[in-house]
Design a protein around this motif. Structure first.
Motif, PDB file in Angstrom:
ATOM      1  N   GLN A   1       0.829  -1.199   0.000  1.00  0.00           N
ATOM      2  CA  GLN A   1       0.000   0.000   0.000  1.00  0.00           C
ATOM      3  C   GLN A   1       0.864   1.250   0.000  1.00  0.00           C
ATOM      4  O   GLN A   1       2.022   1.224   0.435  1.00  0.00           O
ATOM      5  CB  GLN A   1      -0.909   0.003   1.222  1.00  0.00           C
ATOM      6  CG  GLN A   1      -2.026  -1.026   1.162  1.00  0.00           C
ATOM      7  CD  GLN A   1      -3.015  -0.864   2.294  1.00  0.00           C
ATOM      8  OE1 GLN A   1      -2.672  -0.363   3.362  1.00  0.00           O
ATOM      9  NE2 GLN A   1      -4.241  -1.308   2.071  1.00  0.00           N
TER      10      GLN A   1
ATOM     11  N   VAL B   1       2.292  -0.691  -6.165  1.00  0.00           N
ATOM     12  CA  VAL B   1       1.905   0.126  -5.017  1.00  0.00           C
ATOM     13  C   VAL B   1       0.466   0.573  -5.220  1.00  0.00           C
ATOM     14  O   VAL B   1       0.154   1.269  -6.194  1.00  0.00           O
ATOM     15  CB  VAL B   1       2.817   1.351  -4.856  1.00  0.00           C
ATOM     16  CG1 VAL B   1       2.456   2.107  -3.577  1.00  0.00           C
ATOM     17  CG2 VAL B   1       4.280   0.933  -4.836  1.00  0.00           C
ATOM     18  N   SER B   2      -0.392   0.162  -4.300  1.00  0.00           N
ATOM     19  CA  SER B   2      -1.804   0.522  -4.397  1.00  0.00           C
ATOM     20  C   SER B   2      -2.085   1.804  -3.613  1.00  0.00           C
ATOM     21  O   SER B   2      -1.455   2.069  -2.589  1.00  0.00           O
ATOM     22  CB  SER B   2      -2.676  -0.606  -3.872  1.00  0.00           C
ATOM     23  OG  SER B   2      -2.402  -0.830  -2.502  1.00  0.00           O
ATOM     24  N   SER B   3      -3.049   2.562  -4.104  1.00  0.00           N
ATOM     25  CA  SER B   3      -3.373   3.843  -3.442  1.00  0.00           C
ATOM     26  C   SER B   3      -4.419   3.651  -2.348  1.00  0.00           C
ATOM     27  O   SER B   3      -5.029   2.611  -2.221  1.00  0.00           O
ATOM     28  CB  SER B   3      -3.883   4.835  -4.480  1.00  0.00           C
ATOM     29  OG  SER B   3      -4.993   4.305  -5.151  1.00  0.00           O
TER      30      SER B   3
END
Length: 122
Positions: free
Chosen positions: A12, A120-122
């Motif tokens: 994340q 990479v997730s928001s």
């Protein structure tokens, strides 16, 4: 010569990952190691490099202050600690070797390794 990258994964935004590059068939005493990355639909770009003795480092402006490249003298592995990751850091990261840190910064790569995916997730 083989450069094996590992440590990629899904994290994340704001999180951390540590990439490793293991070299075989290569004498690291007098060669710089670096990382490049390529995001979807973008050109490959320089990320960071480190000199053969671990003293000299170069970072791209986009990762300076967040990423740390390190190695031990005569070690066959180089690490890239990535902190405060952001969605724009999503890319396939490639381990590379070359004549020097600035050679790598200019894209003058002698050896390319396989990549490892960082998402990479928001």
């Amino acid at each position: 010569v083989q450069l094996q990258a590992s440590g990629g994964g899904l994290v994340q935004a704001g999180g951390s990952l540590r990439l490793s590059c293991a070299a075989t068939g290569l004498t690291l005493d007098n060669i710089a190691i670096g990382w490049f990355r390529q995001a979807p639909n973008k050109e490959r770009e320089f990320v960071a490099s480190i000199s053969w003795n671990g003293v000299g480092t170069v970072y791209s402006d986009s990762v300076k202050g967040r990423f740390t490249i390190s190695r031990e003298i005569a070690a066959t592995a180089v690490s890239l600690q990535m902190d405060n990751l952001q969605p724009e850091d999503t890319a396939v990261y490639y381990c590379t070797a070359g004549k020097g840190t600035q050679f790598l910064q200019r894209g003058e790569v002698t050896y390319w390794g396989q990549g490892t995916l960082v998402t990479v997730s928001s």
